[in-house]
Write a protein that holds these residues in place. Structure first.
Motif, short mmCIF file in Angstrom:
data_model
loop_
_atom_site.label_atom_id
_atom_site.label_comp_id
_atom_site.label_asym_id
_atom_site.label_seq_id
_atom_site.Cartn_x
_atom_site.Cartn_y
_atom_site.Cartn_z
N TYR A 1 14.89 109.01 48.95
CA TYR A 1 14.27 108.06 48.02
C TYR A 1 12.77 107.89 48.28
O TYR A 1 12.34 107.68 49.41
CB TYR A 1 14.94 106.69 48.12
CG TYR A 1 14.17 105.61 47.39
CD1 TYR A 1 14.10 105.61 46.01
CD2 TYR A 1 13.47 104.64 48.10
CE1 TYR A 1 13.35 104.64 45.33
CE2 TYR A 1 12.73 103.66 47.43
CZ TYR A 1 12.68 103.68 46.05
OH TYR A 1 11.93 102.73 45.39
N ASP A 2 12.01 108.00 47.21
CA ASP A 2 10.60 107.65 47.22
C ASP A 2 10.22 107.21 45.82
O ASP A 2 10.91 107.54 44.83
CB ASP A 2 9.74 108.82 47.66
CG ASP A 2 8.32 108.41 48.09
OD1 ASP A 2 7.99 107.21 47.94
OD2 ASP A 2 7.56 109.27 48.55
N ARG B 1 22.22 104.68 40.79
CA ARG B 1 22.04 106.08 41.19
C ARG B 1 22.85 106.37 42.45
O ARG B 1 23.54 107.40 42.54
CB ARG B 1 20.56 106.34 41.45
CG ARG B 1 20.25 107.67 42.09
CD ARG B 1 20.17 108.77 41.09
NE ARG B 1 19.71 109.99 41.74
CZ ARG B 1 20.24 111.18 41.54
NH1 ARG B 1 21.24 111.33 40.71
NH2 ARG B 1 19.77 112.25 42.14
N TYR B 2 22.81 105.46 43.41
CA TYR B 2 23.59 105.65 44.63
C TYR B 2 25.09 105.71 44.32
O TYR B 2 25.80 106.58 44.83
CB TYR B 2 23.32 104.52 45.63
CG TYR B 2 24.38 104.45 46.69
CD1 TYR B 2 24.41 105.36 47.74
CD2 TYR B 2 25.42 103.51 46.60
CE1 TYR B 2 25.41 105.34 48.69
CE2 TYR B 2 26.42 103.48 47.55
CZ TYR B 2 26.42 104.39 48.59
OH TYR B 2 27.43 104.37 49.51
N ILE C 1 21.50 107.55 53.30
CA ILE C 1 20.36 107.21 52.44
C ILE C 1 19.11 107.22 53.30
O ILE C 1 19.06 106.57 54.36
CB ILE C 1 20.53 105.81 51.80
CG1 ILE C 1 21.79 105.74 50.95
CG2 ILE C 1 19.31 105.45 50.96
CD1 ILE C 1 22.93 104.99 51.58
N PHE D 1 17.46 114.22 45.23
CA PHE D 1 16.39 113.34 44.75
C PHE D 1 16.17 113.55 43.26
O PHE D 1 16.58 114.56 42.68
CB PHE D 1 15.09 113.57 45.52
CG PHE D 1 14.55 114.97 45.43
CD1 PHE D 1 13.62 115.32 44.45
CD2 PHE D 1 14.95 115.95 46.33
CE1 PHE D 1 13.11 116.60 44.37
CE2 PHE D 1 14.45 117.24 46.26
CZ PHE D 1 13.53 117.57 45.28
N ILE E 1 12.01 108.97 39.03
CA ILE E 1 12.36 107.69 38.41
C ILE E 1 11.83 107.68 36.98
O ILE E 1 10.64 107.90 36.76
CB ILE E 1 11.76 106.52 39.23
CG1 ILE E 1 12.34 106.54 40.64
CG2 ILE E 1 12.03 105.18 38.54
CD1 ILE E 1 11.60 105.69 41.63
N ILE F 1 15.06 99.71 47.01
CA ILE F 1 16.46 99.93 47.41
C ILE F 1 17.02 98.69 48.12
O ILE F 1 17.94 98.78 48.93
CB ILE F 1 16.63 101.18 48.28
CG1 ILE F 1 15.73 101.12 49.53
CG2 ILE F 1 16.36 102.45 47.48
CD1 ILE F 1 16.00 102.26 50.52
N PHE G 1 20.62 111.10 50.27
CA PHE G 1 19.95 110.54 49.10
C PHE G 1 18.53 110.27 49.54
O PHE G 1 18.26 109.34 50.30
CB PHE G 1 20.69 109.26 48.68
CG PHE G 1 20.02 108.47 47.57
CD1 PHE G 1 19.01 109.00 46.78
CD2 PHE G 1 20.43 107.17 47.31
CE1 PHE G 1 18.42 108.26 45.77
CE2 PHE G 1 19.85 106.41 46.30
CZ PHE G 1 18.83 106.97 45.53
N GLY H 1 15.01 106.59 53.01
CA GLY H 1 13.96 106.09 52.14
C GLY H 1 12.58 106.13 52.78
O GLY H 1 12.42 105.79 53.96
N SER I 1 15.35 98.42 41.60
CA SER I 1 16.44 98.19 42.54
C SER I 1 17.80 98.41 41.89
O SER I 1 18.71 98.97 42.51
CB SER I 1 16.35 96.77 43.11
OG SER I 1 15.22 96.64 43.95
N ASN J 1 18.30 102.24 41.31
CA ASN J 1 18.64 102.98 42.52
C ASN J 1 20.06 102.68 43.00
O ASN J 1 20.72 103.56 43.56
CB ASN J 1 17.63 102.67 43.62
CG ASN J 1 16.31 103.39 43.41
OD1 ASN J 1 16.29 104.54 43.02
ND2 ASN J 1 15.21 102.71 43.67
#
Length: 355
Positions: A6-7, A64-65, A75, A43, A46, A83, A4, A77, A58, A61
């Motif tokens: 994340y940005d 989403r997770y 994960i 990915f 957002i 997160i 996963f 990030g 938060s 995400n």
């Protein structure tokens, strides 16, 4: 391995731009190269302003997770901002997937005793923290909140293919260039150039965080110095790189903050083979004077900046040598290929069958 990724930035758009040489790949923190190491990045953009709605981010995400947890192994990030719920739940043992995150500053100890306890627990939720320099890592270890096995330094560097695509169109101008927005010390830089006949173009944003650079410079009476042009822009990364590509030299004048302020500008200058003058930031992974790629000046020291600018301006051979050494350093140590490989190696060490 599936991660996963994340940005906060619009990853789908930026990744597409990178494929067309319209965005520097190092700003995607390895995303561009993971597939070659057998890592599939999951990915998604957002669907709201992530900078405006922190709590919503938060929650989004975490949901989403939960929706993809059976399909991923870890994960990863670019930041922990957004997160936090995932990290806390991992610290509690509710979420079992490894959490690997970039930490852009050194870990600190809050003064408030309650916040200190919460923070101590929070850092138990990281399996690995990536740092930009050994100093940031060492300072973090001193807090006792993270341990040596939990941390590593990644040799962050520029996307050389992206910058090589610009070099063929270089038209060197007679002006030094300063780019970047975060915690820049423009008053010191402008006052130094005000004592000299040389030109400097500053490209930044009108607002960044609590800083309003336009008001700061107006209040100091230094916004309209004849040989210093201040441009308040909202340009793309490619457009700014094109501007820097034509610079006489790159100047990075920053305020005293305990992290690698200006590092992105520095690695860009190395990739473009340009000489640099930079604030002597001890958090940098690169000592520009030891590497013979530029000149350092102490924080807020106008006299030192005047001397450095004059030295670089009046020595064509020094400029040429600094630029060549910078490009060599980028090719040998600080580039996207190397740092993506280092990231992939760390991620793959957590590869386990999905649970």
């Amino acid at each position: 391995m599936n991660i996963f990724f994340y940005d906060i930035i619009p990853l789908e758009q930026r990744y597409k731009e990178w494929t067309n040489l319209n965005y520097p790949g190092h700003l995607l923190y390895g995303l561009t190269h993971m597939r070659k190491y057998g890592i599939n990045c999951v990915f998604k953009n957002i669907p709201f302003n992530p900078y405006k709605y922190r709590l919503r981010l938060s929650i989004y995400n975490l949901i989403r997770y939960i929706s993809i947890r059976k399909k991923i192994d870890a994960i990863y990030g670019v930041t922990f901002k957004g997160i936090e719920f995932i990290i806390f739940l991992h610290a509690l043992g509710v979420i079992r997937k490894p959490v690997i995150v970039w930490h852009h500053t050194a870990v600190v100890i809050p003064r408030n005793p309650i916040r200190k306890k919460v923070s101590n627990f929070f850092y138990k939720g990281f399996d690995k923290l990536f740092f930009f320099s050994e100093k940031l890592r060492t300072d973090s270890l001193k807090t006792g909140k993270v341990n040596k096995n939990q941390t590593t330094v990644i040799h962050w560097g520029a996307d050389l293919n992206f910058y090589d695509s610009l070099l063929k169109d270089r038209k060197t101008e007679d002006s030094f260039v300063s780019t970047g927005r975060e915690n820049r010390d423009f008053p010191t830089l402008i006052k130094a150039f005000d004592r000299l006949p040389y030109k400097c173009d500053i490209y930044t944003s009108r607002h960044i965080g609590n800083n309003n650079y336009k008001k700061i410079l107006e209040k100091a009476g230094i916004l309209n110095i004849p040989n210093v042009r201040v441009h308040f822009v909202n340009s793309s990364a490619k457009r700014m790189a094109e501007i820097v590509n034509n610079a006489y030299g790159v100047v990075i004048c920053c305020l005293d903050y305990p992290y690698t302020v200006g590092l992105t500008t520095l690695v860009e200058a190395l990739a473009l083979g340009l000489p640099v003058i930079t604030t002597d930031n001890p958090a940098y992974p690169i000592d520009v004077e030891k590497e013979n790629v530029g000149i350092k000046a102490p924080y807020g020291d106008i006299d030192a900046w005047v001397h450095a600018i004059k030295t670089l301006q009046e020595s064509p051979e020094k400029r040429r040598l600094f630029g060549e050494n910078g490009r060599t350093l980028a090719e040998k140590r600080y580039n996207l290929e190397i740092y993506a490989r280092e990231i992939a190696s760390e991620l793959l060490s957590f590869c386990k069958p999905n649970k």
